[in-house]
Design a protein around this motif. Structure first.
Motif, PDB file in Angstrom:
ATOM      1  N   ALA A 375       0.830  -1.206   0.000  1.00 25.45           N
ATOM      2  CA  ALA A 375       0.000   0.000   0.000  1.00 25.45           C
ATOM      3  C   ALA A 375       0.865   1.257   0.000  1.00 25.45           C
ATOM      4  N   SER A 376       1.919   1.238   0.797  1.00 26.76           N
ATOM      5  CA  SER A 376       2.819   2.380   0.863  1.00 26.76           C
ATOM      6  C   SER A 376       3.435   2.675  -0.497  1.00 26.76           C
ATOM      7  N   PHE A 377       3.782   1.651  -1.221  1.00 27.42           N
ATOM      8  CA  PHE A 377       4.373   1.828  -2.542  1.00 27.42           C
ATOM      9  C   PHE A 377       3.343   2.434  -3.510  1.00 27.42           C
ATOM     10  N   LEU A 378       2.087   2.003  -3.411  1.00 28.99           N
ATOM     11  CA  LEU A 378       1.031   2.579  -4.252  1.00 28.99           C
ATOM     12  C   LEU A 378       0.824   4.057  -3.915  1.00 28.99           C
ATOM     13  N   TRP A 379       0.755   4.375  -2.612  1.00 20.79           N
ATOM     14  CA  TRP A 379       0.562   5.764  -2.198  1.00 20.79           C
ATOM     15  C   TRP A 379       1.705   6.652  -2.682  1.00 20.79           C
ATOM     16  N   ASP A 380       2.935   6.146  -2.576  1.00 17.14           N
ATOM     17  CA  ASP A 380       4.103   6.928  -3.010  1.00 17.14           C
ATOM     18  C   ASP A 380       4.081   7.198  -4.510  1.00 17.14           C
ATOM     19  N   ASN A 381       3.309   6.417  -5.249  1.00 16.64           N
ATOM     20  CA  ASN A 381       3.181   6.611  -6.698  1.00 16.64           C
ATOM     21  C   ASN A 381       1.837   7.251  -7.083  1.00 16.64           C
ATOM     22  N   ASN A 382       1.246   7.941  -6.094  1.00 15.14           N
ATOM     23  CA  ASN A 382       0.009   8.704  -6.324  1.00 15.14           C
ATOM     24  C   ASN A 382      -1.157   7.844  -6.809  1.00 15.14           C
ATOM     25  N   ILE A 383      -1.233   6.627  -6.307  1.00  6.08           N
ATOM     26  CA  ILE A 383      -2.372   5.750  -6.595  1.00  6.08           C
ATOM     27  C   ILE A 383      -3.218   5.650  -5.325  1.00  6.08           C
ATOM     28  N   LYS A 384      -4.510   5.984  -5.442  1.00  9.94           N
ATOM     29  CA  LYS A 384      -5.392   5.933  -4.272  1.00  9.94           C
ATOM     30  C   LYS A 384      -5.682   4.472  -3.931  1.00  9.94           C
ATOM     31  N   SER A 431     -12.212  -9.656 -14.672  1.00  8.44           N
ATOM     32  CA  SER A 431     -11.107 -10.482 -15.163  1.00  8.44           C
ATOM     33  C   SER A 431      -9.977 -10.433 -14.148  1.00  8.44           C
ATOM     34  N   GLN A 432      -9.025 -11.325 -14.264  1.00  8.11           N
ATOM     35  CA  GLN A 432      -7.899 -11.335 -13.336  1.00  8.11           C
ATOM     36  C   GLN A 432      -6.675 -11.946 -14.007  1.00  8.11           C
ATOM     37  N   LEU A 433      -5.499 -11.588 -13.443  1.00  3.68           N
ATOM     38  CA  LEU A 433      -4.263 -12.217 -13.910  1.00  3.68           C
ATOM     39  C   LEU A 433      -3.267 -12.212 -12.771  1.00  3.68           C
ATOM     40  N   ALA A 434      -2.280 -13.077 -12.867  1.00  2.00           N
ATOM     41  CA  ALA A 434      -1.221 -13.161 -11.864  1.00  2.00           C
ATOM     42  C   ALA A 434       0.024 -12.449 -12.391  1.00  2.00           C
ATOM     43  N   LEU A 435       0.609 -11.610 -11.540  1.00  2.50           N
ATOM     44  CA  LEU A 435       1.841 -10.906 -11.894  1.00  2.50           C
ATOM     45  C   LEU A 435       2.917 -11.250 -10.887  1.00  2.50           C
ATOM     46  N   ASP A 436       4.173 -11.146 -11.330  1.00  2.00           N
ATOM     47  CA  ASP A 436       5.277 -11.280 -10.391  1.00  2.00           C
ATOM     48  C   ASP A 436       5.185 -10.157  -9.363  1.00  2.00           C
ATOM     49  N   PHE A 437       5.522 -10.504  -8.124  1.00  2.00           N
ATOM     50  CA  PHE A 437       5.447  -9.511  -7.061  1.00  2.00           C
ATOM     51  C   PHE A 437       6.624  -8.539  -7.179  1.00  2.00           C
ATOM     52  N   GLU A 438       6.652  -7.834  -8.294  1.00  2.36           N
ATOM     53  CA  GLU A 438       7.654  -6.802  -8.539  1.00  2.36           C
ATOM     54  C   GLU A 438       6.913  -5.465  -8.535  1.00  2.36           C
ATOM     55  N   LYS A 439       7.242  -4.605  -7.593  1.00  3.36           N
ATOM     56  CA  LYS A 439       6.466  -3.386  -7.414  1.00  3.36           C
ATOM     57  C   LYS A 439       6.412  -2.498  -8.660  1.00  3.36           C
ATOM     58  N   PRO A 440       7.527  -2.247  -9.350  1.00  2.84           N
ATOM     59  CA  PRO A 440       7.432  -1.406 -10.558  1.00  2.84           C
ATOM     60  C   PRO A 440       6.491  -2.004 -11.612  1.00  2.84           C
ATOM     61  N   GLN A 441       6.496  -3.314 -11.745  1.00  2.00           N
ATOM     62  CA  GLN A 441       5.634  -3.968 -12.721  1.00  2.00           C
ATOM     63  C   GLN A 441       4.158  -3.787 -12.339  1.00  2.00           C
TER      64      GLN A 441
END
Length: 450
Positions: A375-384, A431-441
């Motif tokens: 969540a902190s990473f999302l907030w730091d990138n201006n994502i609510k 819909s849904q998909l699985a992503l690698d747990f890489e924050k930038p991605q």
């Protein structure tokens, strides 16, 4: 139940009540307020206006004898340390003091702030003892009726932008003076009191106002001459002006009103403005053009009064500025009444306030630490974003995400995390998909979809 318990319960009940004429604002109401005030500021700035602020209380002499019969509604504070103080009744008189204090001769300003009146509150009609005002004023020298026309244009824009159906009633205080003093032969010292009575015509029938005028010492002939003037009514301002010219030929005030109407026609706002001789704003300091906006659509049945009002006041600023005349015109939005209208619309629409882009949920044994890190990473990138910390069924987590207006739900699952994966659900497309747990991605994927 003992009397002491009842008494304690009564005291607690009183403690949690707001003071008479005030209100708390819930999240839905704050959402509407912030959105509306932002829109209002944007339109003021379109006209090159700058924002100012003044204290919520002033020295008492600033307000004394400024509001006519409404002076009794000013809140006076107890003497604290030698200064007699009063809470501000409006934003106009403090603005006049502000101009003198800072020796300003010309400004196009707006101000949004709370004011205080010892009025009889009525929540339904949007009348409170503590409430917001939104003021716009043009102070300084302009060509005749230029500032008056722009002020009216600003308020037309504001009300249209709020999607309100409205009519602005227009008159001139000098014309009232001419009709009441010159033609009806009333005494000058009666003028403000008569205008206060006429100001009640939108709430009371003529017969009630007539009786009030009799009590103020007017005879039958004077009352009939005033009625002859205020009875001139037409949907067309041009036609009303023609009738006034017939009643008062060679009146120079009517020439200025005609110029104002021409300006309004050129600025494409004449259709919302109606010249109305019966309009008589009750404040002492108006010296020329006066106006009042009222609802005309279905929402007029809400029992709400005027939603904007103002006029020209050429002498008020000079009172504080060593008798230097600073011509001024301006007005105020009845923002609390507008809030009531928009709150009513919001309830009917059931729209979501302050929706988020992403909800972070979990399945299985997942530590809060991992949820908060993402969540902190999302907030730091201006994502609510918001987190569901409770251990609830996954189905209920999805419902909570939908209720908050989220487009995406990022799910940290116990099994997925072992594979360094996260599940991202698009709640709109289901819909849904699985992503690698890489924050930038994850950030890149979310921002691309918003």
């Amino acid at each position: 139940m003992s009397s002491s318990i009842l008494k304690s319960s009564s005291i607690k009940s009183q403690l949690i009540k707001t003071a008479k004429g005030t209100r708390d604002m819930l999240p839905d109401q704050m959402f509407i307020k912030d959105k509306v005030l932002s829109q209002i500021k944007d339109i003021f700035k379109l006209h090159g206006a700058v924002e100012i602020d003044t204290p919520v209380f002033e020295r008492r002499e600033v307000f004394q004898e400024r509001y006519g019969e409404a002076n009794k509604l000013v809140y006076n504070l107890d003497d604290q340390g030698g200064e007699l103080l009063s809470m501000r009744y409006d934003l106009t008189v403090p603005f006049a003091r502000f101009m003198a204090t800072h020796n300003i001769q010309k400004i196009k300003r707006f101000q949004i702030g709370k004011v205080y009146r010892r009025d009889q509150p009525n929540q339904t009609s949007g009348r409170y003892r503590e409430f917001y005002q939104c003021d716009y004023d043009m102070a300084g020298q302009y060509k005749p009726m230029v500032a008056d026309a722009e002020v009216l244009k600003v308020f037309c824009q504001q009300l249209k932008n709020l999607d309100l159906k409205f009519k602005i009633k227009l008159n001139d205080r000098r014309l009232l003076d001419y009709a009441i003093i010159e033609k009806a032969l009333c005494k000058q010292e009666q003028f403000n009191s008569i205008c206060t009575s006429l100001d009640k015509l939108d709430k009371e029938p003529w017969e009630s106002v007539k009786e009030e005028l009799k009590l103020k010492g007017l005879d039958q002939d004077q009352i009939m001459k005033i009625k002859e003037f205020i009875d001139i009514q037409s949907e067309s301002s041009v036609k009303t002006l023609e009738q006034l010219r017939y009643l008062y030929p060679n009146n120079k005030i009517l020439d200025e009103i005609q110029l104002l109407i021409r300006y309004l026609e050129e600025m494409d706002c004449q259709e919302n403005i109606q010249l109305d001789p019966s309009l008589a704003r009750g404040l002492d300091y108006y010296t020329g053009m006066i106006f009042e906006a009222v609802l005309t659509g279905e929402e007029r049945n809400l029992g709400i009064g005027s939603i904007a009002a103002g006029g020209r006041y050429d002498n008020l600023l000079g009172y504080f500025s060593k008798n230097q005349s600073i011509p001024s015109a301006g007005g105020s939005l009845g923002i609390e009444r507008i809030f009531n209208i928009l709150e009513d619309r919001h309830k009917k629409s059931k729209s979501i306030i302050n929706n988020v882009d992403v909800i972070i949920g979990s399945m299985g044994e997942v530590e809060s630490l991992q949820l908060m890190r993402l969540a902190s990473f999302l907030w730091d990138n201006n994502i609510k974003a918001d987190i569901i910390h409770e251990k609830i069924r996954f189905k209920d987590q999805i419902q909570q995400a939908i209720s908050k207006g989220a487009k995406y739900m990022i799910v940290l699952g116990e099994d997925e995390l072992k594979l360094n994966k996260v599940l991202i659900k698009n709640l709109n497309e289901k819909s849904q998909l699985a992503l690698d747990f890489e924050k930038p991605q994850i950030i890149e994927f979310i921002k691309k979809g918003l």
